[in-house]
Scaffold this motif. Sequence first.
Motif, PDB file in Angstrom:
ATOM      1  N   ALA A  10       0.860  -1.015  -0.030  1.00 36.42           N
ATOM      2  CA  ALA A  10      -0.025  -0.094   0.008  1.00 36.42           C
ATOM      3  C   ALA A  10       0.889   1.328  -0.032  1.00 36.42           C
ATOM      4  CB  ALA A  10      -0.757   0.058   1.364  1.00 36.42           C
ATOM      5  N   ASN A  11       0.430   2.296  -0.792  1.00 36.79           N
ATOM      6  CA  ASN A  11       1.159   3.568  -0.831  1.00 36.79           C
ATOM      7  C   ASN A  11       0.294   4.581  -0.619  1.00 36.79           C
ATOM      8  OD1 ASN A  11       0.713   4.406  -3.508  1.00 36.79           O
ATOM      9  ND2 ASN A  11       1.996   2.947  -4.156  1.00 36.79           N
ATOM     10  N   SER A  12       0.919   5.554  -0.299  1.00 40.29           N
ATOM     11  CA  SER A  12      -0.061   6.889  -0.021  1.00 40.29           C
ATOM     12  C   SER A  12      -1.070   7.098  -1.232  1.00 40.29           C
ATOM     13  CB  SER A  12       0.841   8.085   0.414  1.00 40.29           C
ATOM     14  OG  SER A  12      -0.110   9.318   0.634  1.00 40.29           O
ATOM     15  N   ILE A  13      -0.234   7.338  -2.356  1.00 39.91           N
ATOM     16  CA  ILE A  13      -1.466   7.701  -3.535  1.00 39.91           C
ATOM     17  C   ILE A  13      -2.447   6.514  -3.802  1.00 39.91           C
ATOM     18  CG2 ILE A  13      -1.017   7.868  -6.072  1.00 39.91           C
ATOM     19  CD1 ILE A  13       1.676   9.072  -5.731  1.00 39.91           C
ATOM     20  N   SER A  14      -1.945   5.291  -3.800  1.00 38.73           N
ATOM     21  CA  SER A  14      -3.071   4.420  -3.916  1.00 38.73           C
ATOM     22  C   SER A  14      -4.117   4.475  -2.944  1.00 38.73           C
ATOM     23  CB  SER A  14      -2.328   3.037  -4.131  1.00 38.73           C
ATOM     24  OG  SER A  14      -1.863   2.414  -3.051  1.00 38.73           O
ATOM     25  N   LEU A  15      -3.885   4.522  -1.691  1.00 45.25           N
ATOM     26  CA  LEU A  15      -4.636   4.725  -0.611  1.00 45.25           C
ATOM     27  C   LEU A  15      -5.783   6.017  -0.801  1.00 45.25           C
ATOM     28  CD1 LEU A  15      -5.926   3.797   2.017  1.00 45.25           C
ATOM     29  CD2 LEU A  15      -4.101   5.040   3.203  1.00 45.25           C
ATOM     30  N   ASP A  16      -5.208   7.070  -1.046  1.00 43.25           N
ATOM     31  CA  ASP A  16      -5.884   8.177  -1.287  1.00 43.25           C
ATOM     32  C   ASP A  16      -6.753   8.197  -2.579  1.00 43.25           C
ATOM     33  OD1 ASP A  16      -4.962   9.822   1.010  1.00 43.25           O
ATOM     34  OD2 ASP A  16      -3.164  10.432   0.007  1.00 43.25           O
ATOM     35  N   LEU A  17      -6.186   7.703  -3.433  1.00 44.57           N
ATOM     36  CA  LEU A  17      -7.188   7.506  -4.739  1.00 44.57           C
ATOM     37  C   LEU A  17      -8.145   6.630  -4.783  1.00 44.57           C
ATOM     38  CD1 LEU A  17      -4.620   7.454  -7.871  1.00 44.57           C
ATOM     39  CD2 LEU A  17      -6.255   9.238  -7.131  1.00 44.57           C
ATOM     40  N   GLY A  18      -7.861   5.439  -3.817  1.00 47.63           N
ATOM     41  CA  GLY A  18      -8.940   4.670  -3.302  1.00 47.63           C
ATOM     42  C   GLY A  18      -9.947   5.096  -2.517  1.00 47.63           C
ATOM     43  N   LEU A  19      -9.570   6.086  -1.642  1.00 47.45           N
ATOM     44  CA  LEU A  19     -10.719   6.566  -0.672  1.00 47.45           C
ATOM     45  C   LEU A  19     -11.511   7.597  -1.749  1.00 47.45           C
ATOM     46  CD1 LEU A  19      -8.542   7.286   2.561  1.00 47.45           C
ATOM     47  CD2 LEU A  19     -10.524   5.643   2.264  1.00 47.45           C
ATOM     48  N   LEU A  20     -10.790   8.292  -2.441  1.00 47.49           N
ATOM     49  CA  LEU A  20     -11.465   9.156  -3.469  1.00 47.49           C
ATOM     50  C   LEU A  20     -12.582   8.595  -4.187  1.00 47.49           C
ATOM     51  CD1 LEU A  20     -11.846  12.172  -4.902  1.00 47.49           C
ATOM     52  CD2 LEU A  20     -10.046  11.434  -6.359  1.00 47.49           C
ATOM     53  N   ILE A  21     -12.040   7.407  -4.788  1.00 46.51           N
ATOM     54  CA  ILE A  21     -13.175   6.761  -5.602  1.00 46.51           C
ATOM     55  C   ILE A  21     -14.144   6.086  -4.522  1.00 46.51           C
ATOM     56  CG2 ILE A  21     -13.378   4.304  -6.915  1.00 46.51           C
ATOM     57  CD1 ILE A  21     -10.319   5.153  -7.896  1.00 46.51           C
ATOM     58  N   LEU A  22     -14.036   5.446  -3.695  1.00 44.11           N
ATOM     59  CA  LEU A  22     -14.978   5.139  -2.626  1.00 44.11           C
ATOM     60  C   LEU A  22     -15.828   6.107  -2.243  1.00 44.11           C
ATOM     61  CD1 LEU A  22     -15.725   2.525  -1.039  1.00 44.11           C
ATOM     62  CD2 LEU A  22     -14.436   3.526   0.836  1.00 44.11           C
ATOM     63  N   ARG A  23     -15.451   7.190  -1.998  1.00 46.04           N
ATOM     64  CA  ARG A  23     -16.243   8.597  -1.639  1.00 46.04           C
ATOM     65  C   ARG A  23     -17.056   8.855  -2.917  1.00 46.04           C
ATOM     66  NH1 ARG A  23     -12.104  12.177  -0.874  1.00 46.04           N
ATOM     67  NH2 ARG A  23     -13.561  13.637  -1.825  1.00 46.04           N
ATOM     68  N   LEU A  24     -16.742   9.054  -4.028  1.00 48.51           N
ATOM     69  CA  LEU A  24     -17.226   9.472  -5.164  1.00 48.51           C
ATOM     70  C   LEU A  24     -18.535   8.522  -5.410  1.00 48.51           C
ATOM     71  CD1 LEU A  24     -14.338  11.052  -7.315  1.00 48.51           C
ATOM     72  CD2 LEU A  24     -15.963  12.220  -5.975  1.00 48.51           C
ATOM     73  N   PHE A  25     -18.048   7.197  -5.577  1.00 48.85           N
ATOM     74  CA  PHE A  25     -18.980   6.551  -6.089  1.00 48.85           C
ATOM     75  C   PHE A  25     -20.156   6.231  -5.011  1.00 48.85           C
ATOM     76  CE2 PHE A  25     -16.025   5.417  -9.389  1.00 48.85           C
ATOM     77  CZ  PHE A  25     -16.924   4.613 -10.251  1.00 48.85           C
ATOM     78  N   SER A  26     -19.906   6.111  -3.827  1.00 47.88           N
ATOM     79  CA  SER A  26     -20.886   5.639  -2.628  1.00 47.88           C
ATOM     80  C   SER A  26     -21.540   6.880  -2.506  1.00 47.88           C
ATOM     81  CB  SER A  26     -20.155   5.312  -1.289  1.00 47.88           C
ATOM     82  OG  SER A  26     -19.419   6.498  -0.851  1.00 47.88           O
ATOM     83  N   GLY A  27     -21.024   8.235  -2.623  1.00 42.33           N
ATOM     84  CA  GLY A  27     -21.850   9.431  -2.458  1.00 42.33           C
ATOM     85  C   GLY A  27     -22.701   9.671  -3.606  1.00 42.33           C
ATOM     86  N   VAL A  28     -22.139   9.297  -4.750  1.00 42.60           N
ATOM     87  CA  VAL A  28     -23.086   9.589  -5.913  1.00 42.60           C
ATOM     88  C   VAL A  28     -24.474   8.693  -5.928  1.00 42.60           C
ATOM     89  CG1 VAL A  28     -23.456   9.507  -8.344  1.00 42.60           C
ATOM     90  CG2 VAL A  28     -21.591  10.851  -7.381  1.00 42.60           C
ATOM     91  N   ALA A  29     -23.897   7.401  -5.255  1.00 43.19           N
ATOM     92  CA  ALA A  29     -25.078   6.485  -5.396  1.00 43.19           C
ATOM     93  C   ALA A  29     -26.073   6.482  -4.360  1.00 43.19           C
ATOM     94  CB  ALA A  29     -24.383   4.980  -5.315  1.00 43.19           C
ATOM     95  N   MET A  30     -25.614   7.203  -3.099  1.00 40.01           N
ATOM     96  CA  MET A  30     -26.459   7.438  -2.178  1.00 40.01           C
ATOM     97  C   MET A  30     -27.480   8.397  -2.495  1.00 40.01           C
ATOM     98  SD  MET A  30     -27.815   7.063   0.777  1.00 40.01           S
ATOM     99  CE  MET A  30     -26.428   5.401   1.086  1.00 40.01           C
ATOM    100  N   LEU A  31     -26.863   9.618  -3.355  1.00 44.83           N
ATOM    101  CA  LEU A  31     -27.837  10.571  -3.914  1.00 44.83           C
ATOM    102  C   LEU A  31     -28.803  10.146  -4.553  1.00 44.83           C
ATOM    103  CD1 LEU A  31     -25.383  13.559  -5.090  1.00 44.83           C
ATOM    104  CD2 LEU A  31     -26.681  13.576  -3.340  1.00 44.83           C
ATOM    105  N   THR A  32     -29.227   8.830  -5.112  1.00 42.79           N
ATOM    106  CA  THR A  32     -30.059   8.366  -5.810  1.00 42.79           C
ATOM    107  C   THR A  32     -31.046   7.753  -4.829  1.00 42.79           C
ATOM    108  OG1 THR A  32     -29.473   6.077  -6.087  1.00 42.79           O
ATOM    109  CG2 THR A  32     -28.589   7.569  -7.964  1.00 42.79           C
ATOM    110  N   HIS A  33     -30.877   7.779  -3.714  1.00 42.68           N
ATOM    111  CA  HIS A  33     -31.717   7.358  -2.691  1.00 42.68           C
ATOM    112  C   HIS A  33     -32.256   8.571  -1.910  1.00 42.68           C
ATOM    113  CE1 HIS A  33     -31.061   3.116  -2.957  1.00 42.68           C
ATOM    114  NE2 HIS A  33     -29.558   3.245  -3.312  1.00 42.68           N
TER     115      HIS A  33
END
Length: 136
Positions: A10-33
């Motif tokens: 694990a490195n900082s860039i991959s962790l931070d990109l992973g968290l960004l992707i998790l936030r964006l996908f889950s946040g947008v999906a939650m908006l549909t509800h």
Amino acid sequence: MSAKSTFLSANSISLDLGLLILRLFSGVAMLTHGYPKFQKVLEGNMQFGDPLGLGTATSLHLAAFAEFICAILIILGFLTRFATIPLIITMAVAGIIVHAADDFGTKELSLVYLGIFLTLFFTGPGKYSIDRQIWK
């Protein structure tokens, strides 16, 4: 360092990109509800479940706040840990109380969201967030 160990570490860039992707996908999906619930609030249509005995209007307002407003905060990475708390509560209520008697397939989505928001609560939003820019 071998290619295998680089790929598996694990490195900082991959962790931070992973968290960004998790936030964006889950946040947008939650908006549909959350958006339909937010619209109900704006229209004054308070027909909604009352799983905790708080009243239908209060339950709808709390769910709309969590699933719409807090989802936007998650996407932005602003007040992320605070924004996850209403979402954690809402998804726990949905998965454990509202869908208690339903089969796993019905409650699965709320439990997946619960896991995502618990993860974001413990990890924080990552480097690519407003939180990180404000509170370096």
